[in-house]
Every structure is written in structure tokens, then in C-alpha cells.
Design an enzyme around this catalytic site. Structure first.
Site, short mmCIF file in Angstrom:
data_model
loop_
_atom_site.label_atom_id
_atom_site.label_comp_id
_atom_site.label_asym_id
_atom_site.label_seq_id
_atom_site.Cartn_x
_atom_site.Cartn_y
_atom_site.Cartn_z
N GLY A 60 30.74 9.23 54.96
CA GLY A 60 31.75 9.33 56.02
C GLY A 60 32.28 10.72 56.32
N SER A 61 33.35 10.73 57.09
CA SER A 61 33.91 11.93 57.72
C SER A 61 34.34 12.98 56.71
CB SER A 61 35.11 11.53 58.56
OG SER A 61 35.93 12.64 58.82
N SER A 62 34.17 14.26 57.10
CA SER A 62 34.59 15.36 56.25
C SER A 62 36.11 15.37 56.05
CB SER A 62 34.12 16.70 56.82
OG SER A 62 34.82 16.99 58.00
N SER A 63 36.85 14.64 56.88
CA SER A 63 38.30 14.56 56.67
C SER A 63 38.64 13.74 55.43
CB SER A 63 38.99 13.96 57.90
OG SER A 63 38.77 14.82 59.00
#
Lengths: 139, 414
Positions: A60-63
Site C-alpha cells: 500500500g501507500s507510502s503514507s
């Protein structure tokens, strides 16, 4: 059980394992209370706080770095994370948590064969010896 | 740098860069020429703590550094809703976070499309960009080299001027490894704007995190179309580099794009697949239209001019419909000079600067159905904002805005 993996980030921990059937994205997958909030995840509702989180890979997202750093700030993060391949997003979250909050969450990788040996619910310890991660079950 | 002889902010940043390099198995570090920061969207206290720590330690960026959208429109602060405690917290934290990045020496660009500004990285140059659509555009359309960077690492790279030499910095990792054959698509389909976000959506779904190669697109396909392909492919999958044979810098021929991957699997993209992808992305079941959102990624001057042309001389906007165009400050200034902004505002368009309608609270409470021409917006908005969407052509968006009724051609590619 005693096995040797590879150190991703430094630290030591002793806690029961939470082994996930599928990888989880920290961003959108784990709430700020440490609970798995992804409704599509088989372990939806489980709590990662204080557990040694074991999953095959990151996702998933780098956030996701933000979410992990925030869990470390709040004391709600996993005690350690074990993967089969290094994950830059998860590692960055741990590195930032260590820099900002002096919380050292160990992350290790293990081989696919060793991954199969790790059982959900078992209490283990993880300590680092140089670049090696020593993982031992507590009898 | 690690020892602290360049100051504590550089030492802290260098610890993160070198550890990440070790973890990724990079052999050494590469000097980078620019950074695009994504860490300026407010998600919580840890992000603010990190940026403010770097400020306190005297951190300054060493290379030209642009910033992605933040959580606040600094030009039109009243656009951001502050009805709930959470909205107030994001507005306040978002503003402090944006200020910290300004204090670190970043240019106040506040755009997800830094490639639409005056200075663009050269082909072959090493850069460290974050934000998935900026990464994929820089690699694919500009031929610059960036791996996938994200929050915290982006500013650490800017403060050190270095990044781990791995991933897409390395030639061997830049070849295509899956082919999307688009040669069966009609000329009409290839001239239709919504074809490109749909191609990107399919490319991401098929390629995952590998490098798709598109064959059969016009050699003069516009940068805006390629921007739409990349943004959608980085949403439905994790694509950070794609090639368009005959158009993008590392793909003069299919053989060049594939390099050693001569046996890459081939997927045939047909009109039926485009129709099916559009229906998959279009979740709306209501007839009443609440809003239109254009400009994800941030609209270019050409896209604003096209919106102007589509609305000029036509009927007015229907009552109860909100029409947003998100863009960056520099594009907005240019569009203003050319007369597009005043005309569109008079027609009823709300321009959103510095941020975007899907990262922060802008849509009015009660908004249920939104039309957009962006595959990225269509992919994320239902989850992020709880709204239903229709992915549509610019013409369909404008026509529906004038009637207030969601109208789109389900067999557009028949």
C-alpha cells in the site's frame, strides 16, 4: 523454535505473535487505535498493539510511514514486525519513530521456510546480533 | 554528513537515507538534482513533529525542492470546511506543516504536477520525487530517474542532496516487462479524452508494480493524456514507469522499450475493455448531479482552456451543482492572463489552489454524486470521501453540469 533472520531496524522485543493471512497496508488498513480497520482483511478487528506482527510483505501507500510513526508516538505500535522481504515504507516509519520518540521497534526479515514455522499466538523474543535477527520462542 | 560536521539536520537526514539504502541493498548513494515533497499533506502529529524537528535543527534543502499539495488552500482558506473537530485539527495542523516546509527552504509550489512548471528535470538526470503521479510522469514522459519516494525520505533527500542508488535509478530496472497492445482501438477512441485515464487504470491493474509498455497510441499524444495514463496507473496499481512506443523517451521502438524482456506477456486492449473499465470505476446510481471535479492531477493551462471552450456560449450551470477545477498557482496565474479564469468563474467554476478536492474537506456536506474526468479521483474518492462517481469526458461533465442530471454514454467505445 529458534531461527535467525536479517535485521532491518534495530531494537528488541518479547511478545505474542499476530500472524496475518494477508499483508496489510498501514495507510487505510490500521486505525490510529492500532486496530485493523480494512474491512476486506481476513483479520479485520484484530489489534496490532504490543504484538509481534508477522506478514509476508508490506503493502500500500507510502503514507503508511506516517501511520506507523504516529502509532509509535502514541505507544500503540506493534512490538516488532517480521516480514519475508524488506519494506521501505514500514522501515521508514520505524526509523522516524526512533529519531523522534526514542522508540526502537525491531523489524526483521526471515526466509520463506522460516516464515512457515512461525505460528500465530506463540510468544517469542527477538534480539539483534549485528545484522542478524535472533528469533526464539519462549517456552 | 553522518558524523554531524554539516549540522544535526543533515546528520539526521543522512541516517535515514543510508539506512534505507542498506535495507534496499543499494550499493551507494546517487547525487540528485531536485526533490518533490509529498510529506506536506497533514495526516497527524508525527509528520508535523518530523518537519518541525528538522526546522529546529537548522535544516535547509540543498537542491531545488518543490512541494505537493497541502491540506489547506492558502489563497482561499474559506474553501476548507471547519465544521467538525477533525476538520479544524486538519486545517490548523495542515497550515503549520506547510509553514515548516517553507521554513526548510522549499519553493511554495503546492502542486501535484511540478512538471507543469518552468523548471523540469532533464532526460537522464537523477531526482528524488515523491507523489505517485509526479514519479510516474518524471520517469515516463520526461525520462528523468526517480525511484518511488514517500513521506520523510523525500525531505531527507532534499536536505542531503542524496538518495540510495537503486530501483528506477538503475538502467536495468527501467525496461518494460508487460505489453498493452492498443492497436485495435479506433481513431475516434484515441481522440477521446477519457480513453487515457481508462488505459492507465487498465495498465495499473495489469502491471501492478512492473513497467507497462503501450503500443498503438498516436505519436503526438499530448502530455495531458500521458499525465492521465500515469496518474490512473499509479492508483489502480503501483506503476512508477511506463513506456509509449514512438512517444516517450526510452521507447523509440518496442525493442528498445523491452530491452532483454523480449518474451514480455501481451494484453490486448479492446473497446469492450474500455467500456467495462469505465463502468467499474463509475459507482453512481443517482440521477441528480451534485458536483463536477476536474484537475486531478492539477489542471494544465491547456486543460483549463479546453474547459473554457466547452462552457463558452453554452447554457449556464444548473442550480445546486458545484464545479471545481484544482490547479497550481503558476498555471492559475497563466490561465488568468489568458482570460480563461474570469470566464470560467463567471460561469460558476470554483478554482481550488494549493490542495485538491479529494485530500481535504472541500465538497459540501450532502454531496453524493460527482462527475470527474480523472481516473485517479474516480479511484480514490468513493473510499476517501464516501461519494459516488462517474468517470466522464469533459463534454459529458459540462453538459451534465448544465442540466443537473448525470448523463453519460455507457457504450461510448462500442
Amino acid at each position: 523454535m529458534s531461527l535467525v533472520g536479517w535485521r532491518v531496524t534495530s531494537g528488541e522485543a518479547q511478545a505474542p505473535i499476530l500472524k496475518l493471512d494477508e499483508p496489510i497496508s498501514f495507510w487505510g488498513g490500521i486505525g490510529d487505535n492500532g486496530e485493523i480497520i480494512d474491512v476486506h482483511h481476513p483479520q479485520h478487528g484484530a489489534v496490532v498493539t504490543g504484538r509481534i506482527l508477522v506478514m509476508r510483505s508490506g503493502r500500500g501507500s507510502s503514507s503508511g510511514t506516517y501511520v506507523l510513526a504516529e502509532l509509535l508516538r502514541l505507544g500503540l505500535a506493534p512490538a516488532a514486525i517480521i516480514l519475508t522481504e524488506p519494506d521501505g515504507i514500514i522501515a521508514t516509519g520505524a526509523l522516524v519513530g526512533a529519531e523522534l520518540y526514542d522508540v526502537y521497534m525491531p523489524i526483521a526479515t526471515v526466509s520463506e521456510a522460516d516464515y512457515e514455522l512461525i505460528e500465530d499466538g506463540v510468544e517469542i523474543s527477538i534480539v539483534m546480533r549485528g545484522d542478524e535477527a535472533v528469533i526464539t520462542s519462549i517456552a | 554528513m553522518l558524523e554531524g560536521d554539516h549540522g544535526p539536520a543533515i546528520a539526521l537526514s543522512m541516517r535515514i537515507i543510508t539506512e534505507l539504502g542498506r535495507i534496499r541493498g543499494a550499493q551507494d548513494l546517487v547525487d540528485i538534482e531536485s526533490v518533490h515533497i509529498d510529506g506536506c499533506i497533514f495526516y497527524g502529529q508525527a509528520g508535523l513533529d518530523f518537519a518541525q524537528r528538522l526546522v529546529q535543527l537548522g535544516g535547509q534543502v540543498r537542491v531545488p525542492t518543490t512541494v505537493n499539495v497541502g491540506s489547506v488552500d492558502l489563497i482561499h482558506p474559506s474553501l476548507i470546511l471547519q465544521n467538525t473537530d477533525k476538520e479544524k485539527w486538519v486545517a490548523q495542523g495542515g497550515r503549520e506543516l506547510m509553514q515548516a516546509y517553507v521554513d526548510l527552504g522549499c519553493r511554495q509550489t503546492w502542486t501535484c504536477a511540478p512538471y507543469q512548471m518552468d523548471s523540469r528535470p532533464d532526460e537522464g538526470s537523477h531526482i528524488a520525487w515523491a507523489e505517485s503521479n509526479a514519479i510516474v510522469f518524471a520517469n515516463s514522459v520526461l525520462g528523468a530517474r526517480t525511484d518511488r519516494y514517500g513521506d520523510f525520505v523525500d525531505i531527507a533527500a532534499a536536505i542531503t542532496g542524496k538518495a540510495p542508488r537503486g530501483g528506477l535509478h538503475v538502467n536495468a530496472n527501467r525496461h518494460g516487462d508487460v505489453v498493452l497492445d492498443c492497436t485495435s482501438l479506433s481513431q475516434a477512441a484515441l481522440q477521446t479524452d477519457v480513453t487515457y485515464p481508462l488505459l492507465g487504470y487498465l495498465a495499473g491493474a495489469i502491471a501492478g508494480t512492473s513497467n507497462p509498455v503501450l503500443v498503438g497510441l498516436p505519436s503526438d499524444v499530448s502530455e495531458d493524456a500521458l499525465k492521465a495514463v500515469g496518474a490512473a496507473a499509479a492508483s489502480s496499481g503501483g506503476v512508477a514507469l511506463f513506456h509509449v512506443v514512438g512517444r516517450t523517451p526510452e521507447a523509440a521502438t518496442l525493442a528498445e522499450a523491452l530491452g532483454p524482456n523480449v518474451n514480455a506477456p501481451v494484453h490486448h486492449i479492446t473497446a469492450q475493455r474500455l467500456n467495462a473499465a469505465r463502468q467499474e470505476l463509475s459507482t453512481a446510481r443517482e440521477e441528480r448531479l451534485d458536483a463536477v471535479s476536474l484537475g486531478t492531477p492539477h489542471a494544465s493551462v491547456d486543460e483549463i482552456a479546453q474547459a473554457h471552450a466547452a462552457t463558452a456560449g453554452g447554457p449556464p450551470m444548473a442550480e445546486g451543482v458545484a464545479f471545481y477545477i484544482s490547479t497550481g498557482r503558476s498555471v492559475f496565474a497563466e490561465a488568468k492572463t489568458r482570460g480563461h479564469v474570469a470566464a470560467l468563474e463567471e460561469w460558476g467554476v470554483t478554482f481550488v489552489l494549493d490542495t485538491c478536492t479529494y485530500v481535504t474537506s472541500i465538497l459540501r456536506p450532502g454531496t453524493r454524486t460527482v462527475m470527474t474526468n480523472s481516473g485517479k479521483w474516480a479511484h480514490y474518492a468513493p473510499g476517501n470521501m464516501g461519494v459516488d462517481v462517474v468517470l466522464a469526458t469533459l463534454e459529458e461533465c459540462v453538459n451534465s453540469a448544465t442540466t443537473g442530471i448525470v448523463t453519460w454514454d455507457r457504450e461510448l467505445f462500442a
